[in-house]
Design a protein around this motif. Sequence first.
Motif, PDB file in Angstrom:
ATOM      1  N   ARG A   1       1.143  10.760  11.971  1.00  0.00           N
ATOM      2  CA  ARG A   1       0.180  11.543  12.767  1.00  0.00           C
ATOM      3  C   ARG A   1       0.671  11.695  14.195  1.00  0.00           C
ATOM      4  N   ARG A   2       1.068  10.573  14.803  1.00  0.00           N
ATOM      5  CA  ARG A   2       1.561  10.603  16.193  1.00  0.00           C
ATOM      6  C   ARG A   2       2.824  11.436  16.310  1.00  0.00           C
TER       7      ARG A   2
ATOM      8  N   LYS B   1      15.430   9.940  -4.342  1.00  0.00           N
ATOM      9  CA  LYS B   1      16.562   9.261  -5.012  1.00  0.00           C
ATOM     10  C   LYS B   1      16.181   7.853  -5.469  1.00  0.00           C
ATOM     11  N   CYS B   2      15.516   7.089  -4.590  1.00  0.00           N
ATOM     12  CA  CYS B   2      15.301   5.660  -4.908  1.00  0.00           C
ATOM     13  C   CYS B   2      13.863   5.214  -4.698  1.00  0.00           C
ATOM     14  N   ASP B   3      12.995   6.158  -4.356  1.00  0.00           N
ATOM     15  CA  ASP B   3      11.577   5.844  -4.136  1.00  0.00           C
ATOM     16  C   ASP B   3      11.323   4.973  -2.898  1.00  0.00           C
ATOM     17  N   GLY B   4      12.338   4.843  -2.042  1.00  0.00           N
ATOM     18  CA  GLY B   4      12.193   4.036  -0.827  1.00  0.00           C
ATOM     19  C   GLY B   4      11.260   4.702   0.184  1.00  0.00           C
ATOM     20  N   ILE B   5      10.943   3.977   1.241  1.00  0.00           N
ATOM     21  CA  ILE B   5      10.081   4.492   2.310  1.00  0.00           C
ATOM     22  C   ILE B   5      10.915   5.394   3.225  1.00  0.00           C
ATOM     23  N   VAL B   6      10.375   6.583   3.519  1.00  0.00           N
ATOM     24  CA  VAL B   6      11.062   7.519   4.408  1.00  0.00           C
ATOM     25  C   VAL B   6      10.430   7.432   5.798  1.00  0.00           C
ATOM     26  N   LYS B   7      11.292   7.355   6.816  1.00  0.00           N
ATOM     27  CA  LYS B   7      10.820   7.193   8.198  1.00  0.00           C
ATOM     28  C   LYS B   7      11.644   8.100   9.093  1.00  0.00           C
ATOM     29  N   THR B   8      11.105   8.532  10.230  1.00  0.00           N
ATOM     30  CA  THR B   8      11.946   9.301  11.153  1.00  0.00           C
ATOM     31  C   THR B   8      13.189   8.476  11.469  1.00  0.00           C
ATOM     32  N   ALA B   9      14.271   9.152  11.795  1.00  0.00           N
ATOM     33  CA  ALA B   9      15.554   8.452  11.991  1.00  0.00           C
ATOM     34  C   ALA B   9      15.630   7.797  13.365  1.00  0.00           C
ATOM     35  N   THR B  10      14.521   7.186  13.772  1.00  0.00           N
ATOM     36  CA  THR B  10      14.471   6.498  15.066  1.00  0.00           C
ATOM     37  C   THR B  10      14.420   4.993  14.828  1.00  0.00           C
ATOM     38  N   ILE B  11      14.768   4.239  15.868  1.00  0.00           N
ATOM     39  CA  ILE B  11      14.718   2.781  15.767  1.00  0.00           C
ATOM     40  C   ILE B  11      13.437   2.297  16.447  1.00  0.00           C
ATOM     41  N   SER B  12      12.553   1.690  15.673  1.00  0.00           N
ATOM     42  CA  SER B  12      11.297   1.169  16.237  1.00  0.00           C
ATOM     43  C   SER B  12      11.528  -0.220  16.817  1.00  0.00           C
ATOM     44  N   PHE B  13      10.582  -0.643  17.652  1.00  0.00           N
ATOM     45  CA  PHE B  13      10.622  -2.032  18.102  1.00  0.00           C
ATOM     46  C   PHE B  13      10.580  -2.925  16.865  1.00  0.00           C
TER      47      PHE B  13
ATOM     48  N   ILE C   1       4.086   1.408  17.509  1.00  0.00           N
ATOM     49  CA  ILE C   1       3.936   0.762  16.200  1.00  0.00           C
ATOM     50  C   ILE C   1       5.217   0.006  15.891  1.00  0.00           C
ATOM     51  N   GLU C   2       5.103  -1.284  15.720  1.00  0.00           N
ATOM     52  CA  GLU C   2       6.295  -2.093  15.451  1.00  0.00           C
ATOM     53  C   GLU C   2       6.747  -1.890  14.010  1.00  0.00           C
ATOM     54  N   PHE C   3       8.033  -2.121  13.790  1.00  0.00           N
ATOM     55  CA  PHE C   3       8.632  -1.872  12.488  1.00  0.00           C
ATOM     56  C   PHE C   3       7.928  -2.661  11.373  1.00  0.00           C
ATOM     57  N   GLN C   4       7.638  -3.918  11.648  1.00  0.00           N
ATOM     58  CA  GLN C   4       6.987  -4.773  10.634  1.00  0.00           C
ATOM     59  C   GLN C   4       5.640  -4.185  10.215  1.00  0.00           C
ATOM     60  N   ASP C   5       4.902  -3.646  11.190  1.00  0.00           N
ATOM     61  CA  ASP C   5       3.589  -3.076  10.877  1.00  0.00           C
ATOM     62  C   ASP C   5       3.732  -1.774  10.084  1.00  0.00           C
ATOM     63  N   PHE C   6       4.747  -0.991  10.455  1.00  0.00           N
ATOM     64  CA  PHE C   6       5.033   0.251   9.721  1.00  0.00           C
ATOM     65  C   PHE C   6       5.304  -0.089   8.256  1.00  0.00           C
ATOM     66  N   MET C   7       6.086  -1.133   8.027  1.00  0.00           N
ATOM     67  CA  MET C   7       6.448  -1.515   6.669  1.00  0.00           C
ATOM     68  C   MET C   7       5.258  -2.101   5.914  1.00  0.00           C
ATOM     69  N   ALA C   8       4.375  -2.773   6.662  1.00  0.00           N
ATOM     70  CA  ALA C   8       3.331  -3.568   6.006  1.00  0.00           C
ATOM     71  C   ALA C   8       2.172  -2.738   5.452  1.00  0.00           C
ATOM     72  N   SER C   9       1.896  -1.572   6.038  1.00  0.00           N
ATOM     73  CA  SER C   9       0.704  -0.866   5.531  1.00  0.00           C
ATOM     74  C   SER C   9       0.846   0.643   5.525  1.00  0.00           C
ATOM     75  N   GLU C  10       0.282   1.227   4.486  1.00  0.00           N
ATOM     76  CA  GLU C  10       0.296   2.695   4.384  1.00  0.00           C
ATOM     77  C   GLU C  10      -0.477   3.301   5.539  1.00  0.00           C
ATOM     78  N   GLU C  11      -1.540   2.641   5.980  1.00  0.00           N
ATOM     79  CA  GLU C  11      -2.351   3.187   7.056  1.00  0.00           C
ATOM     80  C   GLU C  11      -1.530   3.291   8.342  1.00  0.00           C
TER      81      GLU C  11
ATOM     82  N   TRP D   1       3.135   4.815  26.979  1.00  0.00           N
ATOM     83  CA  TRP D   1       2.744   3.414  26.865  1.00  0.00           C
ATOM     84  C   TRP D   1       1.263   3.214  27.179  1.00  0.00           C
ATOM     85  N   THR D   2       0.792   3.985  28.184  1.00  0.00           N
ATOM     86  CA  THR D   2      -0.594   3.818  28.604  1.00  0.00           C
ATOM     87  C   THR D   2      -1.558   4.403  27.563  1.00  0.00           C
ATOM     88  N   LYS D   3      -1.036   5.281  26.672  1.00  0.00           N
ATOM     89  CA  LYS D   3      -1.905   5.883  25.671  1.00  0.00           C
ATOM     90  C   LYS D   3      -1.813   5.174  24.330  1.00  0.00           C
ATOM     91  N   TYR D   4      -0.590   4.894  23.897  1.00  0.00           N
ATOM     92  CA  TYR D   4      -0.384   4.289  22.582  1.00  0.00           C
ATOM     93  C   TYR D   4       0.444   3.021  22.717  1.00  0.00           C
TER      94      TYR D   4
END
Length: 250
Positions: free
Chosen positions: A66-67, A157-169, A49-59, A43-46
């Motif tokens: 990277r993390r 299969k569907c061109d969807g976004i692939v994410k680690t199988a974790t639940i983000s905030f 990244i909230e789910f909405q932000d992950f969805m909103a931008s490639e960056e 927490w003190t370092k990073y």
Amino acid sequence: MSEADIERLAEMVRQARRVVVFTGAGISTESGIPDFRSPGGLWTKYKPIEFQDFMASEEMRREAWRRKFAMDDTMKQAAPNRGHRAVAQLATRGKITHVITQNIDGLHQASGVPDEKVIELHGNTTYARCLDCHERYELAPIKQAFEKDETLPACTKCDGIVKTATISFGQAMPELEMARAQEAAVSCDLLLAIGSSLVVYPAAGFPIMAKRGGAGLVILNREPTDLDAIADLVINAEIGDTLGTVVGNN
Ligand code: NAD
Ligand code: ZN
């Protein structure tokens, strides 16, 4: 940690017939995986990244990968510690109905708790999934492509976004796991909340549910937590030492 506390915990475990163990990042710090909220924790370092932000931008998605890969070197070297092993022993003795965990490191399974007893509320970081069709993807090929030129994974299969199988905030909780955890919490007679600051909801609701259902509640953490006031026993001590002593596997 006082001997009286240890004896009391050991006695509560002896008396109980259906124990649920609820764990947070604190049970894995002795395996070298930093938690979020301790001094020097992630927490003190990073800022997560909230789910909405992950969805909103490639960056943001690039930053998340990277993390993830930077963290993986630590995760891969991590092995279960005394705390995990003590929990696994209780499972082997038939004391534990379920381990409800907020952790994503897979160390409860690695320590020998059978898969069907582990409920992962926040998913698992050792593989990935398509957010749309839920197809599973292994990490090695994703990492290889990403390390070459930061290519983001897309579902074949569907061109969807692939994410680690974790639940983000900000991401929806997994329905099946939530239902299983609720069932486990209301049907136990003792819940041991181990190494969680008990501030992340809905996860922290399960100890409350167990207590309301008449179960005993024990909190084991090196620091005070938000739910200490409703616990039957609070032990402020190191997890490995304490559980190792209680279960007898130093
Ligand atoms: P947290 O960081 O909020 O709390 C961890 C707690 O454990 C702290 O209260 C700390 O005092 C205590 N602690 C740490 N090491 C300890 C030790 N050796 N002995 C006794 N107490 C110890 O973690 P949380 O409550 O799990 O919530 C944070 C979220 O972060 C979770 O949702 C989880 O998904 C995620 N997370 C997971 C991992 C992992 O999988 N190992 C690691 C970091 C974060
Ligand atoms: Zn898909």
